[in-house]
Structure formats: structure tokens, C-alpha cells
Enzyme design. Structure first.
Site, PDB file in Angstrom:
ATOM      1  N   GLU A   1      46.448  35.243  54.506  1.00 37.16           N
ATOM      2  CA  GLU A   1      47.418  34.201  54.180  1.00 37.16           C
ATOM      3  C   GLU A   1      48.684  34.361  55.019  1.00 37.16           C
ATOM      4  OE1 GLU A   1      48.507  33.701  50.098  1.00 37.16           O
ATOM      5  OE2 GLU A   1      46.469  34.037  49.353  1.00 37.16           O
TER       6      GLU A   1
ATOM      7  N   GLU B   1      45.236  39.204  45.258  1.00 37.74           N
ATOM      8  CA  GLU B   1      46.520  39.914  45.212  1.00 37.74           C
ATOM      9  C   GLU B   1      46.660  40.804  43.975  1.00 37.74           C
ATOM     10  OE1 GLU B   1      49.397  36.959  47.820  1.00 37.74           O
ATOM     11  OE2 GLU B   1      49.500  36.849  45.633  1.00 37.74           O
TER      12      GLU B   1
ATOM     13  N   CYS C   1      44.336  50.472  27.602  1.00 41.17           N
ATOM     14  CA  CYS C   1      44.772  51.303  28.729  1.00 41.17           C
ATOM     15  C   CYS C   1      45.154  52.699  28.266  1.00 41.17           C
ATOM     16  CB  CYS C   1      45.945  50.641  29.453  1.00 41.17           C
ATOM     17  SG  CYS C   1      45.471  49.190  30.447  1.00 41.17           S
TER      18      CYS C   1
END
Length: 664
Positions: free
Chosen positions: A300, A144, A154
Site C-alpha cells: 500500500e 495490518e 489472553c
């Protein structure tokens, strides 16, 4: 049975002497697969460079002994505490500038060299060690993927990404983002920082510089995708079996159409709430089928009760079965659950499972799971890879999603997914199948293409739409569409930008309606419904006006619904969010023009067909808690679930399902 039926299994949470008992129970429900090793990093590597695969070896041996197929995960979604303490730079920084301290999951900085090094090392060992395990059917990377990071790693990586995207030319960025506004002009690369609450993001999350915000969203989606590709490429050195990761429907953070190009098969996690409309769930399935235009894995779902929503209701009798077959109707080729055995502790302890805390096979839920497994066991293999074929393509565009919802004005109530669903539901309620597609999809294979709130547009996309309509296609779009380019610069010359020609209209103003206020819409002197949210003050040019606003507003003479004959086809436009009555009016004209006959008689019932190599499979699904009686779309066909022949009428119990098999 070729269909994978099972789900997440976490035996590391339980004493080893209970494992075989688990499978003695699960095999009674015909479970044939297990997803393992999703969150085991701290067990596999208890300290840096020290690996212990003893427990995982035993788990795999147990599954092999019981002839259980394995979806093998890589364990990289949750970080060991030794790692987050030793390398704090791996922990994400949020948009308030706060660095996490570890814990939770799916929260590693995607641009941390230390995370990439350690994750690569772990995956290399897992892939090398287990690539010869015959029972593995798929590799499952991380879990996920979601969320963004705003740390220094970043920031530096973002600048390098921008250099590549904008030809190493700072002037191009200044021009593309309109940085002369509010003295934001960049003179050095190190002046560019992510859009944060402590910088160029307002307290409501909206950006000061929308071009910067759009770029950072693309960059973070790409950064996480690079982590996925890193793990996939390591696995590929040792094994060629399919690689996936579990997506999450229409979640906002990641551009799944771009991600799907790097995945062998799409998979996703379906968790509707107690009040989620069946049509909304259907749309999510169609989107997950659409990201690769292929059948997908239902990775899921829950057997009954979730744990993380505001109200976690039980699934009613047969509802779990109905939701499983609804997923299959819309393209699922596996039926999997989270999870196989219910945890005793942690945040998911009240999330239901095949084996509940009762540890009994006599429960209501287990009985339904057993029935479902028995039915899946007798379905033909041809069904698994059959395809959905639709006449309607609906564009879902993550860039428009980002641009529309992050826009300052005209209203805070803009909801991209809801606006897509408005049109999806209109076709769904009329039993007209829809493919969810990207801007890159070939439009010519569809009779109708819908682009709800396609905020971001380009000259290339405009040409594509114009050719589609010129060749006889029907194009539909609505408010907030076509307004801006990829950097969120508004097209000049009036709205809707480059789409003015194909739509045959223009407008300069859009009203925003407060709260739940709506205006009457009028055609031929009759009220045909209401419009809300926003109201475009449309001035038809070559377009025909289908409806206008009523005299309750000063713009009563402006059109709200239009239809433009363009080449051999037609382009439709809606300048307001339509209520059901107005949508009925709009859809009637569209479907008549397309010569598509809707079926509005089967309220609460889905009728969806998948086409295989040897047969067509029509799912008849009562998505409602009330019994229904309908005319059989294919009388005298066989229902694969009961192995009986059907009659002219079908009596459907609450949440009942039939799968009708017919020849090609």
C-alpha cells in the site's frame, strides 16, 4: 509486465454495473493487479454458518475477464456485527479493562477460541473455493496486524505461554523478574495477570515490573502470529502460492523478524507524512527488506493524499512516482496502492485513489499513474528479483525497542526508532548502503555493524560481536546499549554490561539533559559538535578517547566518543546523542578505518544499486522539490525509464528518477 501494479479494490462498495467501467479506466494506467476481499466477512457470512460467495464469484470473474492478477485476502481483519454481539468475548479488552463492543478493525482477541474457530471456518471455505483460480498470485492474510488484548482468554493463555517459556517453574519467573521488589512474589500461577493500567502499569504507560511487561509483549506478538499461521496452514492445504500479510514498518507491537520467518514474502504499507525525511522512508523500506533479507511487496501507498494524519498534504507533481521508485530502489518488487477507487463514505472517503471522486482519467494524479504504469511495463524482469548488497548492517531489535521505551528513566525522551535513524541517516547522507538486520543475522558478511541503543543483550550476542570484531569487523554502538538481559535485569559490574570488554570502557553514571539542552564535545582542544539527550560518563580502559565533554559540566574529563582496537578490528562507542557536526566527526574516523569512501556531494539525491542475474540497476533519485545537477556515477549507461543514453552530468528535475543499467 511481471511487476504487480495495482492495489486494493473494493467493488462491493459500488453497484455492479460500474465495475467494468472501473477497469476500462484502470487499464488505461496499465494496472495489472487487484487486492480483493480484505474486509468482506459480513458479506461472505451474513449470519453464522450461512455463506454467500455470489458477489465474490462475480468480482473474481470480472478480474479474470480483464486478465487482472489477484492478491487474494481472507477477510478476517474486520468482524461482522452478528459475531461481536453473539460472542462478546471476541472483542478485545484494553489495558484499562474496558471491553470493546465491535466495529473498527484489527481488533479481535487473538486468543479467543470462538474467533479462531470462526476465522478458520471462513478461510477454509475461501481457500477451498478459490485455490483453482489461475489469476491468484499471492494470498493476503488479515490486514495490518497490531494492538494487544488484556482479556481473560489472553490472561489464561499468557500463563500457559509462561509455563512453556520458564519450564513450568514459578520460581524461575520470580527470579527472572525480580518479583521480591514491592511484594510482587508469585506463589500461584493464577496470581499472574497482564500489565494493565488498573494493575502494574502507570498512567504514563510505563510498567512497574519490566520483566512482566517484556514477557507480555512477546506473548501478544506470538499470539497474533499464531493467528496468521493458523490461516496460512489452512491455505497451504489447498494452494502453494506465496502467503503474506501487510506489515507497517517500524511499528512497535510486533517482532517482525520473528514474523517474517513464517511469511513467504514480506509486504508493507508506506505512508510518509508531508514532512517525513526521504532518508527515514528509505530506512523503513530497508527494514522491510531486511526482515526476510529478500525483495518485498509494496502493498500500500497513496496516489496523493492520505486521510488520517494531522496534515494530509497533496503529493507534488512527480512525488508519487519518486516514492514508488524509491521503494523499488530499496527492494520493492511490486508497486501497489490503497486504493484503486475512492470510497464515497466512511473514514477513508478522503483518502486518494487511482480513480478519484472526479471519476475522470484526465486528472493530474491519474496522468502520473498512467506514466508510471507505462514505465513499469518496460522494465526488465531481472530487476524484479535483483538484490541490494550493502557493506553496513544495522541491527534493529524489537526487544530493545520495548525495553528501552518502557524503561522508567533516565529520560522520557528515549525514542528507539529515532535513535536507529540517527545512525542510518549518517550512512544514507554519505551514499553508503545499509542492510537492516536482526541479532540472528550472520555479522561476518559486513564490514561495519551498527547496534544503536541495543538495550537488551545476552552472553551469546556478546560472543557474536566479539568474534566479528576480532576477525576485523568494525562495531558501533551507543548510549543505553547492553544494559539488560532478556527479562530486563540490569547487568551488574558497571555499564555497558557484557559489552565492556569489546568496547574497552566502563561507566557508572549517565546524565539526562532536560528539554533541548546540549553540551559541547571537544577533541584536541576544538569543539567538534554537541551531544544531547543523555551523557554517559565514560572511563576508557583499553579504548582510545576520541572526544570528551567540555568544561561547562562537572564531568568534562569523561570521554564521550571512544574507539577500541580489539583483535583485528575496532569497536566504537558514542555516549551521547550526537548532533550533525559531532556525527560528521565520528563518521569520518569510522569510514576511514573501514576504507569506505563516502559520497557527500549529491545532497538530496539517492544513488542506490540493485544487482540482478544479468545486470546492475542504479537508481538515481532526486528526493527533493528543487532541481539538482550531479556527476553521473555511470556515464554512458542507459536510463531504462527514458530508454536513452546518459552523459557525464545529470540534470534532475524536482523528484526526478533515472534507472541506469550496467553489465555485471
Amino acid at each position: 509486465m511481471s511487476i504487480l501494479y495495482g492495489g486494493d479494490y473494493n467493488p462491493e462498495q459500488w453497484p455492479e454495473d460500474t465495475w467494468q467501467d472501473d477497469w476500462d479506466k484502470l487499464k488505461q494506467a496499465h494496472v495489472n493487479s487487484a487486492t480483493i476481499n480484505v474486509f468482506s466477512w459480513s458479506l461472505l457470512e451474513p449470519e453464522e454458518g450461512v455463506f454467500n460467495f455470489d458477489k465474490l464469484d462475480k468480482i473474481i470473474a470480472l478480474l479474470e475477464k480483464n486478465n487482472i492478477k489477484i492478491v487474494m485476502a481472507t477477510s478476517t481483519a474486520a468482524l461482522p456485527f452478528w459475531m461481536t454481539k453473539k460472542y462478546p468475548e471476541i472483542n478485545r479488552v484494553d489495558d484499562y479493562g474496558r471491553r470493546q463492543i465491535g466495529g473498527k478493525r484489527e481488533n479481535a482477541c487473538p486468543n479467543s477460541p470462538e474467533f479462531q474457530r470462526l476465522a478458520s471456518q471462513l478461510v477454509e471455505k475461501i481457500a477451498q473455493r478459490y485455490s483453482s483460480v489461475k489469476n491468484i498470485t499471492h494470498w493476503h492474510i488479515s490486514n495490518e496486524y497490531n494492538g494487544y488484548c488484556y482479556c481473560e482468554n489472553c490472561t489464561k493463555a499468557f500463563r500457559e505461554w509462561l509455563k512453556y517459556q520458564y519450564d513450568n517453574d514459578l520460581d524461575k519467573i520470580n527470579q527472572a523478574w525480580g518479583t521480591n521488589v514491592w511484594s510482587h512474589t508469585y506463589h500461584r500461577w493464577d496470581e499472574i495477570v497482564p500489565p494493565m493500567r488498573i494493575g502494574d502499569t502507570y498512567d504514563n504507560g510505563k510498567p512497574v515490573m519490566s520483566g512482566l511487561d517484556m514477557a507480555y509483549r512477546r506473548f501478544q506478538s506470538d499470539s497474533l502470529l499464531n493467528n496468521f499461521k493458523m490461516e496460512r496452514n489452512i491455505i497451504r492445504k489447498y494452494d502453494q502460492r506465496p502467503v503474506t500479510t501487510n506489515l507497517m514498518g517500524s511499528q512497535k507491537d510486533l517482532d517482525y523478524f520473528k514474523w517474517a520467518k513464517e511469511m513467504d514474502i514480506a509486504s508493507w504499507d508506506n505512508y510518509p507524512s508531508f514532512d517525513t525525511p526521504a532518508g527515514y522512508t528509505a530506512m523503513q523500506h530497508d527494514l522491510m527488506r531486511g526482515v526476510k533479507d529478500q525483495p518485498f511487496m509494496l502493498m500500500e501507498q497513496t496516489p496523493s493524499q492520505q486521510n488520517w494524519q494531522p496534515f494530509n498534504s497533496l503529493k507534488a507533481p512527480n512525488q508519487m512516482r519518486m516514492l514508488s521508485y524509491q521503494a523499488m530502489a530499496h527492494g520493492a518488487k511490486t508497486i501497489q496502492f490503497f486504493q484503486l477507487k475512492q470510497a464515497r463514505n466512511g473514514s477513508e472517503k478522503l483518502h486518494s485513489a487511482m480513480i478519484s471522486h472526479a471519476e475522470s482519467t484526465k486528472t493530474r494524479v491519474f496522468g502520473e499513474l498512467k506514466k508510471l504504469g507505462s514505465e513499469l511495463n518496460q522494465l526488465p524482469e531481472d530487476l524484479e528479483n535483483s538484490r541490494n548488497q550493502s557493506k553496513v548492517g544495522m541491527i534493529f531489535d524489537w526487544n530493545s525497542y520495548w525495553g528501552l521505551e518502557d524503561c522508567m528513566g533516565p529520560t522520557t525522551n528515549l525514542d528507539y526508532v529515532q535513535e536507529v535513524y540517527d545512525y542510518y541517516r549518517a550512512f544514507y547522507n554519505r551514499k553508503v548502503g545499509v542492510d537492516m538486520i536482526s541479532k540472528e543475522t550472520d555479522l561476518q558478511k559486513y564490514q561495519i555493524v551498527v547496534a544503536p541503543s541495543m538495550y537488551i543483550n545476552s552472553p551469546e550476542m556478546t560472543t557474536k560481536i566479539e568474534k566479528f570484531v576480532q576477525n576485523g569487523g568494525i562495531f558501533i554502538t551507543d548510549y543505553m546499549s547492553g544494559l539488560a538481559d532478556k527479562d530486563d535485569n540490569v547487568y551488574l559490574g558497571g555499564y555497558p554490561g557484557l559489552l565492556k570488554n569489546v568496547l574497552g570502557l566502563k561507566y557508572e553514571e549517565t546524565d539526562a539533559l532536560p528539554f533541548d539542552q546540549m553540551h559541547d564535545l571537544v577533541s584536541d582542544g576544538k569543539i567538534i559538535g554537541k551531544g544531547g539527550l543523555v551523557c554517559d560518563l565514560i572511563q576508557p580502559q583499553t579504548a582510545e578517547s576520541l572526544a570528551h565533554y567540555s568544561d561547562e559540566v562537572f564531568y568534562q574529563k569523561n570521554s564521550v566518543l571512544t574507539k577500541n582496537h580489539f583483535g583485528k578490528g575496532f569497536a566504537y562507542y558514542a555516549g551521547s546523542r550526537l548532533d550533525d557536526q559531532a556525527m560528521d566527526f565520528f563518521m569520518k574516523d569510522i569510514l576511514q578505518q573501514a576504507q569506505i569512501t563516502p559520497d557527500e556531494t549529491k545532497t538530496g539525491v539517492e544513488v542506490v544499486t540493485r544487482t540482478g542475474k544479468t545486470a546492475r540497476y542504479t537508481f538515481v533519485i532526486n528526493t527533493d522539490s528543487q532541481p539538482r545537477q550531479i556527476n553521473n556515477p555511470y556515464p554512458n549507461s542507459k536510463d531504462l525509464l527514458t530508454q536513452t543514453m546518459t552523459t557525464k552530468e545529470i540534470d534532475l528535475k524536482p523528484y526526478d528518477v533515472l534507472i541506469l543499467e550496467n553489465g555485471l
